[in-house]
Design a protein around this motif. Structure first.
Motif, mmCIF file in Angstrom:
data_model
loop_
_atom_site.group_PDB
_atom_site.id
_atom_site.type_symbol
_atom_site.label_atom_id
_atom_site.label_comp_id
_atom_site.label_asym_id
_atom_site.label_seq_id
_atom_site.Cartn_x
_atom_site.Cartn_y
_atom_site.Cartn_z
ATOM 1 N N GLN A 23 105.048 30.218 -45.439
ATOM 2 C CA GLN A 23 105.354 28.958 -44.751
ATOM 3 C C GLN A 23 104.722 29.060 -43.372
ATOM 4 O O GLN A 23 104.740 30.148 -42.780
ATOM 5 C CB GLN A 23 106.863 28.788 -44.596
ATOM 6 C CG GLN A 23 107.571 28.482 -45.907
ATOM 7 C CD GLN A 23 109.068 28.546 -45.737
ATOM 8 O OE1 GLN A 23 109.647 29.624 -45.643
ATOM 9 N NE2 GLN A 23 109.711 27.405 -45.694
ATOM 10 N N HIS A 24 104.224 27.924 -42.847
ATOM 11 C CA HIS A 24 103.495 28.032 -41.570
ATOM 12 C C HIS A 24 104.376 28.528 -40.435
ATOM 13 O O HIS A 24 103.922 29.209 -39.522
ATOM 14 C CB HIS A 24 102.815 26.710 -41.228
ATOM 15 C CG HIS A 24 103.730 25.533 -41.285
ATOM 16 N ND1 HIS A 24 104.755 25.369 -40.401
ATOM 17 C CD2 HIS A 24 103.784 24.479 -42.146
ATOM 18 C CE1 HIS A 24 105.392 24.248 -40.695
ATOM 19 N NE2 HIS A 24 104.833 23.700 -41.757
ATOM 20 N N GLY A 25 105.677 28.182 -40.479
ATOM 21 C CA GLY A 25 106.623 28.716 -39.489
ATOM 22 C C GLY A 25 106.406 28.228 -38.074
ATOM 23 O O GLY A 25 106.616 28.978 -37.121
ATOM 24 N N LEU A 26 106.008 26.967 -37.932
ATOM 25 C CA LEU A 26 105.793 26.430 -36.576
ATOM 26 C C LEU A 26 107.100 25.869 -36.015
ATOM 27 O O LEU A 26 107.947 25.402 -36.772
ATOM 28 C CB LEU A 26 104.758 25.303 -36.612
ATOM 29 C CG LEU A 26 103.386 25.606 -37.208
ATOM 30 C CD1 LEU A 26 102.489 24.389 -37.058
ATOM 31 C CD2 LEU A 26 102.752 26.801 -36.529
ATOM 32 N N TYR A 27 107.217 25.920 -34.696
ATOM 33 C CA TYR A 27 108.361 25.284 -34.029
ATOM 34 C C TYR A 27 107.974 23.832 -33.766
ATOM 35 O O TYR A 27 107.097 23.566 -32.954
ATOM 36 C CB TYR A 27 108.688 26.004 -32.729
ATOM 37 C CG TYR A 27 109.164 27.413 -32.947
ATOM 38 C CD1 TYR A 27 110.365 27.656 -33.604
ATOM 39 C CD2 TYR A 27 108.424 28.492 -32.504
ATOM 40 C CE1 TYR A 27 110.810 28.942 -33.820
ATOM 41 C CE2 TYR A 27 108.861 29.791 -32.717
ATOM 42 C CZ TYR A 27 110.050 30.005 -33.371
ATOM 43 O OH TYR A 27 110.486 31.274 -33.590
ATOM 44 N N TYR A 66 103.044 26.653 -28.307
ATOM 45 C CA TYR A 66 103.281 27.567 -29.421
ATOM 46 C C TYR A 66 102.401 28.815 -29.300
ATOM 47 O O TYR A 66 102.870 29.946 -29.413
ATOM 48 C CB TYR A 66 102.995 26.835 -30.735
ATOM 49 C CG TYR A 66 103.327 27.641 -31.968
ATOM 50 C CD1 TYR A 66 104.646 27.852 -32.348
ATOM 51 C CD2 TYR A 66 102.323 28.186 -32.755
ATOM 52 C CE1 TYR A 66 104.953 28.591 -33.470
ATOM 53 C CE2 TYR A 66 102.618 28.919 -33.886
ATOM 54 C CZ TYR A 66 103.934 29.123 -34.242
ATOM 55 O OH TYR A 66 104.242 29.867 -35.353
ATOM 56 N N GLU A 104 116.140 29.171 -42.418
ATOM 57 C CA GLU A 104 115.980 28.097 -43.403
ATOM 58 C C GLU A 104 114.635 27.385 -43.230
ATOM 59 O O GLU A 104 113.991 27.015 -44.202
ATOM 60 C CB GLU A 104 117.126 27.095 -43.259
ATOM 61 C CG GLU A 104 117.288 26.194 -44.454
ATOM 62 C CD GLU A 104 118.548 25.359 -44.367
ATOM 63 O OE1 GLU A 104 119.335 25.404 -45.300
ATOM 64 O OE2 GLU A 104 118.743 24.659 -43.349
ATOM 65 N N ARG A 105 114.196 27.202 -41.976
ATOM 66 C CA ARG A 105 112.942 26.475 -41.730
ATOM 67 C C ARG A 105 111.720 27.377 -41.877
ATOM 68 O O ARG A 105 110.590 26.923 -41.777
ATOM 69 C CB ARG A 105 112.968 25.875 -40.319
ATOM 70 C CG ARG A 105 113.932 24.714 -40.164
ATOM 71 C CD ARG A 105 113.746 24.062 -38.806
ATOM 72 N NE ARG A 105 114.126 24.954 -37.738
ATOM 73 C CZ ARG A 105 115.334 25.056 -37.230
ATOM 74 N NH1 ARG A 105 116.299 24.305 -37.698
ATOM 75 N NH2 ARG A 105 115.618 25.901 -36.253
ATOM 76 N N GLY A 106 111.958 28.662 -42.052
ATOM 77 C CA GLY A 106 110.842 29.599 -42.252
ATOM 78 C C GLY A 106 110.129 29.966 -40.962
ATOM 79 O O GLY A 106 109.039 30.534 -40.987
ATOM 80 N N THR A 107 110.726 29.623 -39.816
ATOM 81 C CA THR A 107 110.064 29.940 -38.545
ATOM 82 C C THR A 107 110.361 31.368 -38.095
ATOM 83 O O THR A 107 109.747 31.854 -37.154
ATOM 84 C CB THR A 107 110.523 28.974 -37.429
ATOM 85 O OG1 THR A 107 111.945 28.960 -37.405
ATOM 86 C CG2 THR A 107 110.010 27.582 -37.662
#
Lengths: 312, 479
Positions: free
Chosen positions: A83-87, A95, B92-95
């Motif tokens: 998953q890209h995992g961006l905020y 970022y 959960e968001r994968g961050t």
């Protein structure tokens, strides 16, 4: 460089997600890890990032042991996660600035790398916008920029071009190729077989945690699909009759105006074979290798692993 | 140190930015801070008018400290939202994976997130209290002194740490915000009870007692922070992707640990039990040390301080002694009034299990309190005997020692086993999750309970019922 020996991971429910993976990727090489979803690619990458502790075996990444030198491993690896995992509430600039600090880059170096990567991926104009506003492809590019930010010697990239448009995919592939030429060690997990074929120096096919095959593309083709095939095409119908074939050549198929040969050692045999054909006054138009794709190798390997028939 | 602080601040700063850009957090907080103090002020006005008309000085005197405590607590409920968002939300968001793949240390991530979880709600909480105090200062009512306000501010801070550290423990266990929210009720309900208890302390009027509440909450928070840090591990955060209960596996793990390698009961006693017992060496030392301190302190206090505290004059002590001597029927009925051996056995088991349950809730501290209370009782009893002129040694030898030879080691060992369960939960384990640790610790406790404590308590109950009364009668024939 990445070296693993019998690398294995068992989860609580006694399930071996990765079982005895032995790999060796040298600087300036790209290894493509292929396999179905759940085959163990991500778990392997997570062990190589020192996120998961191996249950058995060992691994060294950039010269550091993934168990004993976890921090060093993480400092020397750039990871593009599944998953890209961006905020989403941060801008692209913020970022990369944050991760630049996390990786301990000096302020000037952070700015230089950030500007370069945003520029390279064509995102300079959207850098002040929040990540939540980016398209899927832009998010993927920003995540890739994060992985490259600290210019690591080792890159572990999970589906680097997924969700990207063709131009962006090309950009990313070019960047990966450039990184290889600057002696980076790279592992790509991908389902995009054409991409793996285009980029990888070696390929490993994983099934249920085990490496079924590992080698260069040519080696895999030879192992899975057998010797190389060459096709001779004629200008008109040609009756080969009892053509005297040199040793190491077998006739695989024939039609009125073509012949297909399976050849063990093409470099030694092909000149002899071509000479044999022309000496029989064969109206030879072309004599070329029959293209075989990684897809065939992959699908046949998977079919055999699952015990089902491989449909060509 | 400087590097660590900078790393913690880096994590915290990012979270602050994220939080203050999330209207779902900021808007309710602002509403709470800007509206609630005015409502509370108006309620205070109505309450003051009511009590001025109908009386209620006691309530009136402590009304404002109480409202300050409550008004400070409301914004703190956001600690749960913030902490759950920050941990399980990221999961959960994968961050969280890119962050975990970075060279940041676990402690830095944990403390950065803890800082954010505490700070934002606490700032809003203090702001809310400040607005209320400004509003209430205009009213004709006794303004609380600086000391009690400082205590309430400290208590509010302790509440924030307690709630955030609990929420983080929950977050680490949960994989979705939904499941974490459900688990969060296990934080809200006990903290609500805690608040009621503190309210009682405020209305009781002894402000100094609030220090005990602050101390208890701080201790529990510290243990929860320790628990959070010890289980905030990359592997665990990423390794769990679904919340499932596998009863078969739980049962198998528990049974395997309990039985060990033993093939028979005899072998279990010979090889397995000593292994577990050996691990209790350190907690046993702690228990013995604490027991000695508590027993002697209680004995000394009763002998030296109780007469002053209870206004016991020499005449009154003499009267007490006479009343004991003149009442031989007490001794006559000793054997009859004592519950039957199975009841004694059952009660002792109940105390041991209760101690474990309390220990589980508080990582050993409350279970230890139950144990210490028993020791204090014994010390006090011996001190009382000394006070009225009997030999404490004789009382101990005749009244406690016969069954105590079995009961005291049983209680000591059971308490040590309970303490070990609590200690193991807050000790970092590289390969095991919190659930696994709990399961294995409980299996170890059960080993001790079944193999040692139960047999000893059974023998002690028989002796206490059949032998101790006889020995007391023999030791004190003149009674």
């Amino acid at each position: 460089m990445i070296e693993t020996n019998d690398l294995s991971k068992q989860f609580n429910n006694n399930f071996w997600a990765v079982d005895g993976v032995t790999l060796n990727v040298q600087p300036g090489q790209i290894l493509a890890l292929l396999g179905q979803n759940g085959a163990g690619k991500t778990t392997t990458v997570r062990m190589l990032t020192a996120l998961l502790r191996p249950s058995r075996g060992c691994a060294r990444v950039a010269g550091y042991d993934v168990v004993k030198n976890q921090k060093d491993v993480r400092s020397n690896v750039g990871v593009l996660t599944e998953q890209h995992g961006l905020y989403m509430r941060m801008t692209g600039d913020e970022y990369l600035e944050f991760f630049g600090k996390v990786y301990g880059l000096a302020p000037q170096a952070r700015k230089v790398r950030r500007d370069y990567l945003m520029q390279y991926f064509g995102m300079a104009d959207v850098a002040p916008r929040r990540c939540g506003e980016y398209s899927k492809g832009m998010k993927q590019k920003l995540a890739l920029a994060r992985a490259l930010l600290h210019d690591p010697p080792v890159l572990l990239l999970d589906e680097p071009t997924s969700a990207m448009d063709p131009e962006s995919s090309r950009l990313v592939r070019d960047e990966i190729a450039r990184l290889r030429s600057s002696q980076r060690t790279i592992i790509i997990c991908t389902h995009n077989l054409a991409e793996a074929e285009a980029l990888a120096d070696s390929i490993a096919i994983i099934y249920r945690g085990r490496v079924l095959l590992h080698g260069t593309l040519d080696e895999l083709k030879r192992i899975v699909l057998g010797p190389v095939e060459y096709e001779a095409k004629f200008a008109r119908d040609f009756d080969a009759g009892n053509l005297d074939l040199p040793p190491g050549v077998t006739l695989a198929a024939r039609s009125a105006n073509s012949l297909r040969f399976r050849i063990e050692a093409p470099q030694a045999v092909n000149p002899v074979l071509v000479h044999a054909l022309t000496s029989r006054s064969a109206p030879l138009v072309s004599f070329q290798e029959v293209p075989r794709k990684l897809e065939q190798v992959y699908l046949k390997t998977m079919a055999e692993a699952q015990g089902v028939a491989y449909a060509t | 140190m400087r590097h660590s602080l900078s790393a913690i601040w880096m994590v915290a700063r990012r979270e602050f930015i994220d939080q203050f850009r999330d209207w779902r957090i900021v808007v309710p907080m602002l509403i709470l801070v800007s509206v609630f103090p005015f409502i509370a002020d108006d309620t205070t006005r109505i309450a003051i008018n009511f009590m001025n008309r109908y009386g209620g000085e006691l309530i009136l005197d402590h009304l404002i400290p109480f409202v300050v405590l409550v008004i400070g607590f409301f914004p703190l409920s956001f600690t749960l939202v913030v902490a759950l968002e920050s941990f399980v939300g990221e999961k959960e968001r994968g961050t969280i994976e890119p962050l975990l793949s970075s060279p940041l240390e676990d402690n830095h991530m944990y403390l950065g997130k803890l800082l954010v979880g505490i700070t934002t709600p606490l700032v809003f909480s203090y702001a809310s209290i400040g607005i209320y105090l400004i509003l209430v200062s205009r009213r004709d009512v006794a303004f609380p002194n600086a000391y009690i306000l400082a205590l309430i501010f400290l208590l509010t801070f302790a509440h924030a740490v307690l709630m955030v550290s609990s929420a983080i423990v929950i977050s680490v266990q949960a994989t979705t915000i939904r499941s974490a929210n459900l688990l969060a009720s296990f934080v809200v309900v006990p903290v609500a009870f805690l608040l009621q208890g503190e309210t009682f302390l405020i209305f009781w009027g002894n402000e100094d007692v609030l220090w005990y509440a602050i101390l208890a909450v701080t201790l529990l928070s510290a243990l929860l922070v320790r628990l959070g840090i010890s289980h905030f591990r990359r592997e665990y955060l990423l390794g769990r992707e679904i919340d499932t209960l596998n009863f078969k596996q739980i049962g198998r793990t528990f049974r395997d640990r309990f039985v060990g390698q033993a093939k028979s009961v005899f072998e279990w006693y010979r090889t397995e039990l000593p292994l577990t017992l050996k691990q209790l060496r350190r907690p046993l030392m702690v228990i013995l040390g604490l027991a000695m301190i508590a027993g002697i302190a209680s004995y000394v206090w009763v002998v030296l301080e109780a007469p002053v505290y209870l206004h016991l004059t020499p005449e009154r002590i003499s009267e007490l002694r006479t009343s004991v001597s003149d009442n031989p029927s007490n001794l006559e009925r000793l054997g009859e009034e004592l519950p039957a051996a199975p009841v004694i056995f059952y009660r002792n088991i109940r105390v041991t299990v209760l101690s474990l349950l309390l220990g589980l809730l508080s990582f050993g501290t409350l279970g230890l309190t139950v144990f210490m209370a028993n020791i204090v009782l014994v010390g006090g009893l011996l001190g009382g005997a000394q006070l009225v002129g009997y030999s404490p040694w004789l009382v101990f030898a005749a009244g406690i020692l016969p069954h105590g030879i079995f009961e005291l080691p049983a209680i000591f060992i059971a308490t040590a086993a309970m303490l070990k369960v609590g200690a193991q939960l807050v000790t970092p384990q590289s390969e095991k999750s919190l659930g696994e640790m709990l399961l294995l610790s409980l299996a170890d406790w059960l080993r001790i309970f079944v193999g040692i404590v139960l047999p000893l308590l059974a023998i002690a109950a028989l002796i206490e019922f059949y032998v101790t009364p006889v020995l007391i009668k023999l030791a004190f024939p003149y009674l």
